[in-house]
Design a protein around this motif. Structure first.
Motif, PDB file in Angstrom:
ATOM      1  N   ALA A   1      -0.415   0.935 -13.030  1.00 56.24           N
ATOM      2  CA  ALA A   1      -0.722   0.335 -11.727  1.00 56.24           C
ATOM      3  C   ALA A   1       0.251   0.835 -10.665  1.00 56.24           C
ATOM      4  O   ALA A   1      -0.134   1.094  -9.515  1.00 56.24           O
ATOM      5  N   LEU A   2       1.539   0.970 -11.050  1.00 56.99           N
ATOM      6  CA  LEU A   2       2.535   1.526 -10.131  1.00 56.99           C
ATOM      7  C   LEU A   2       2.157   2.951  -9.740  1.00 56.99           C
ATOM      8  O   LEU A   2       2.214   3.326  -8.563  1.00 56.99           O
ATOM      9  N   SER A   3       1.762   3.750 -10.728  1.00 58.86           N
ATOM     10  CA  SER A   3       1.386   5.142 -10.456  1.00 58.86           C
ATOM     11  C   SER A   3       0.168   5.223  -9.551  1.00 58.86           C
ATOM     12  O   SER A   3       0.096   6.085  -8.667  1.00 58.86           O
ATOM     13  N   MET A   4      -0.793   4.318  -9.763  1.00 61.81           N
ATOM     14  CA  MET A   4      -1.970   4.301  -8.890  1.00 61.81           C
ATOM     15  C   MET A   4      -1.586   3.919  -7.466  1.00 61.81           C
ATOM     16  O   MET A   4      -2.098   4.473  -6.494  1.00 61.81           O
ATOM     17  N   ALA A   5      -0.672   2.947  -7.338  1.00 60.60           N
ATOM     18  CA  ALA A   5      -0.215   2.550  -6.005  1.00 60.60           C
ATOM     19  C   ALA A   5       0.549   3.684  -5.338  1.00 60.60           C
ATOM     20  O   ALA A   5       0.393   3.954  -4.140  1.00 60.60           O
ATOM     21  N   LEU A   6       1.386   4.373  -6.129  1.00 60.05           N
ATOM     22  CA  LEU A   6       2.126   5.506  -5.579  1.00 60.05           C
ATOM     23  C   LEU A   6       1.187   6.654  -5.222  1.00 60.05           C
ATOM     24  O   LEU A   6       1.480   7.435  -4.311  1.00 60.05           O
ATOM     25  N   SER A   7       0.069   6.742  -5.917  1.00 57.28           N
ATOM     26  CA  SER A   7      -0.904   7.788  -5.595  1.00 57.28           C
ATOM     27  C   SER A   7      -1.366   7.675  -4.155  1.00 57.28           C
ATOM     28  O   SER A   7      -1.498   8.677  -3.444  1.00 57.28           O
ATOM     29  N   VAL A   8      -1.623   6.444  -3.720  1.00 58.20           N
ATOM     30  CA  VAL A   8      -2.080   6.261  -2.340  1.00 58.20           C
ATOM     31  C   VAL A   8      -0.912   6.273  -1.369  1.00 58.20           C
ATOM     32  O   VAL A   8      -1.050   6.683  -0.213  1.00 58.20           O
ATOM     33  N   ARG A   9       0.265   5.857  -1.829  1.00 62.48           N
ATOM     34  CA  ARG A   9       1.421   5.820  -0.935  1.00 62.48           C
ATOM     35  C   ARG A   9       2.034   7.204  -0.749  1.00 62.48           C
ATOM     36  O   ARG A   9       2.416   7.582   0.358  1.00 62.48           O
ATOM     37  N   VAL A  10       2.174   7.944  -1.841  1.00 63.03           N
ATOM     38  CA  VAL A  10       2.773   9.276  -1.755  1.00 63.03           C
ATOM     39  C   VAL A  10       1.680  10.283  -1.445  1.00 63.03           C
ATOM     40  O   VAL A  10       0.926  10.693  -2.322  1.00 63.03           O
ATOM     41  N   GLY A  11       1.583  10.664  -0.185  1.00 61.97           N
ATOM     42  CA  GLY A  11       0.547  11.602   0.251  1.00 61.97           C
ATOM     43  C   GLY A  11       1.064  12.491   1.365  1.00 61.97           C
ATOM     44  O   GLY A  11       2.262  12.791   1.434  1.00 61.97           O
TER      45      GLY A  11
END
Length: 486
Positions: free
Chosen positions: A62-72
Motif C-alpha cells: 500500500a505504501l508503494s502504491m501511494a508512493l507510485s502516485v506521489r513520486v512522479g
C-alpha cells in the motif's frame, strides 16, 4: 482553452487557498500533537509489518502504491519549476508543507481505513467512501468521486506521459508517437491484470527507482560538499526574503513551494487514502502512520534530491515578476527536467539526459498506474451494487487515450490541466477531513492507549462511538466470538 484553464487555476490556487492548506496542516499537526515527530519510529517499524490477503495488500505494498502516485514528474520537473518561479526559497516551503502535510496524510488515510468496504472481493476506500459513511453527505461524496475520475483519468495522466515523452525525445531522439504507443501497451498489460498486478509492479519498481535517484544526488552533493553551508543558507534566506536577490519574490516562493509540494506529496488531496484503504492491518492508525511516512519519502528525500542537484551545481534560472531573470545560468533551457539533466551532466558529462529520461519513465509510469487505481476505486464507489465491468473497461480506454494524447502534445497545457485536477480534489477533500477529523483522532488515541499497555492494537469502532464503520464492526464482532469460544 489555455486562457480558461489558467483562469480556473487562478481561482483554485489563489493565495488564500495556499494559506488555508498551510493552516489545515498546522491545525492537524497540533491536534495530533505532531505525530509526525512523536511516532517517527513507529512509522518506520510499521512499514514492513503485516501481510496481504486475497482481499487486501500488505502495508508495504500500500505504501508503494501511494508512493507510485506521489513520486512522479513533480519530483523532477515540479521542483525545477518551483525554483524557476519562486527561487531557492521555494524548496523550504516544499519541506514545510511536507512536514505539516504528514498529519493530513495520517488523517485521510486513517479515515480511509475506518470506513473502507469489501467490494468485489477487494478492499476499497477513500474520500468518497468516508465522506458518505462518516459525514452522510452523499452528494459531496459523489462530487469528489467525479472530481477524482476527471483528475486521475483525464487531466493528470497527460502530465506524466508528457514528461516521459519529452525526456526520451531529448535524451535519445525517440519519436513521441512511438513513446506513446509503448507506454499505453505496458499500461494496458498491467491494469488489465487488476489491483494485485498494480501493487506487485509498484512494490518492485518504486523502491528501486527512488533509491537509485537518491544515491546519484548524494554523489553530486559529495562532489560539491564544500557548498553545503552556502546552499542551505541560500534556501533559508530566500524563503524569508532575507536575500537581496530573491527578496522580491517571497510570495512566489511560498505559492510555488506549497503548490508544487502538494502536487508532489499529495497530502490532503486524498489520493494516498485510496491505496491506504486496501491495506490488511489490525488497526486503522497503523496505515495512517505508514502513509504519513510516505510524504517524508516523497518530499524530504526525492524532491530534496532534485533540489540539491540543481542548487549545488547552480544549473537553474529564476524569473522575476516582470519577466526578467534574477538568475540566468542555463539560457535556453525550459524549467523542468532540463535543469536536472544539466546538473548531472556538469558532473558526469553526457550522462544527465539519459539518466533523467529513464528516471522520469519509472517515476511517471508508476504514477500513471496509481492514477488508474484511484480512478477505478471511485468508479467502484459510483457503481456500488451494480456491475461495474463495463464502466471499468471504458475507464481503461479513456486513460489509454489520455496517456497517448499527453505523450504527443505540448507540456504547458498538460501541466495547467494537471493543476486543475489537483485543485478540484484538494478543495473537496480538505473540506471533508476538516469536518471528519474526529474519528481519526479517536483512532490515534485508541492506538496509543493500547500501545502503552503493550498490546498489538486492534480496532473496535463501537467502543469509540464511531458509527458506520461496518467492516471493522464485523471484524470486532467475529474476534469477540472467537475469544468467547476459546
Amino acid at each position: 482553452m489555455e486562457a480558461f484553464v489558467n483562469g480556473l487555476n487562478g481561482i483554485l490556487w489563489s493565495d488564500t487557498v495556499i494559506y488555508i492548506l498551510l493552516g489545515v496542516g498546522l491545525l492537524f499537526s497540533l491536534l495530533t500533537r505532531f505525530l509526525q515527530v512523536r511516532h517517527f519510529k513507529e512509522m518506520m517499524k510499521l512499514m514492513f509489518q503485516g501481510k496481504g490477503s486475497d482481499a487486501g495488500v500488505s502495508s508495504f505494498q500500500a505504501l508503494s502504491m501511494a508512493l507510485s502516485v506521489r513520486v512522479g514528474t513533480g519530483n523532477i520537473a515540479g521542483v525545477a519549476t518551483a525554483i524557476f518561479y519562486g527561487g531557492p526559497g521555494a524548496v523550504f516551503w516544499m519541506w514545510l508543507i511536507a512536514f505539516i502535510g504528514a498529519s493530513n496524510a495520517f488523517i485521510e488515510s486513517t479515515l480511509a481505513q475506518i470506513y473502507k468496504v469489501k467490494q468485489g472481493g477487494e478492499y476499497r476506500g477513500g474520500p468518497a467512501f468516508y465522506i458518505e459513511k462518516g459525514l452522510g453527505w452523499k452528494w459531496f461524496a459523489v462530487l469528489f468521486a467525479f472530481a477524482a475520475i476527471l483528475a486521475m483519468a483525464i487531466l493528470q495522466p497527460g502530465v506524466q506521459a508528457n514528461a516521459i515523452a519529452e525526456g526520451l525525445d531529448n535524451a535519445f531522439g525517440v519519436n513521441r508517437y512511438l513513446t506513446g504507443a509503448f507506454i499505453i501497451s505496458l499500461f494496458a498489460f498491467i491494469v488489465f491484470g487488476g489491483t494485485k498486478r498494480i501493487a506487485t509492479a509498484a512494490t518492485v519498481i518504486v523502491p528501486f527507482m527512488a533509491l537509485g535517484y537518491i544515491l546519484l544526488s548524494l554523489v553530486i552533493i559529495a562532489v560539491h560538499i564544500t557548498e553545503l553551508p552556502a546552499v542551505i543558507s541560500l534556501i533559508f534566506r530566500s524563503a524569508f526574503a532575507l536575500d537581496s536577490a530573491f527578496g522580491g519574490i517571497i510570495g512566489m516562493a511560498i505559492s510555488w513551494g506549497v503548490k508544487r509540494g502538494i502536487y508532489s506529496n499529495e497530502a490532503g488531496q486524498g489520493t494516498g487514502a485510496h491505496p491506504a484503504a486496501a491495506a490488511e492491518v489490525t488497526h486503522p492508525a497503523k496505515q495512517g502512520f505508514v502513509q504519513a511516512f510516505s510524504v517524508y519519502i516523497d518530499t524530504l528525500l526525492v524532491c530534496s534530491a532534485t533540489a540539491f542537484m540543481i542548487l549545488f551545481t547552480g544549473m537553474y534560472n529564476t524569473q522575476a515578476k516582470d519577466g526578467s531573470f534574477i538568475v540566468n545560468r542555463i539560457s535556453g533551457v525550459e524549467a523542468g527536467p532540463g535543469y536536472t539533466q544539466a546538473a548531472i551532466d556538469s558532473i558526469i558529462p553526457g550522462f544527465g539526459a539519459g539518466f533523467v529520461a529513464v528516471a522520469l519513465f519509472f517515476f511517471a509510469f508508476t504514477t500513471i498506474m496509481a492514477l488508474y487505481y484511484i480512478a477505478e476505486t471511485n468508479v467502484e464507489y459510483l457503481r456500488r451494487g451494480k456491475n461495474s465491468r463495463w464502466a471499468k473497461l471504458i475507464l481503461k480506454f479513456v486513460m489509454i487515450a489520455a496517456v497517448f494524447y499527453g505523450s504527443t502534445n505540448e507540456s504547458t497545457l498538460a501541466w495547467a490541466l494537471g493543476d486543475v485536477g489537483l485543485g478540484l480534489m484538494v478543495w473537496v477533500n480538505i473540506i471533508a477531513i476538516l469536518f471528519l477529523a474526529k474519528p481519526a483522532l479517536l483512532a490515534l488515541k485508541d492506538y496509543e492507549r493500547q500501545q502503552k499497555l503493550g498490546l498489538d492494537p486492534t480496532f473496535d469502532p463501537k467502543a469509540l462511538g464511531i458509527k458506520n464503520a461496518d467492516y471493522w464492526e464485523r471484524e470486532s464482532s467475529e474476534q469477540n466470538e472467537q475469544e468467547q469460544v476459546s
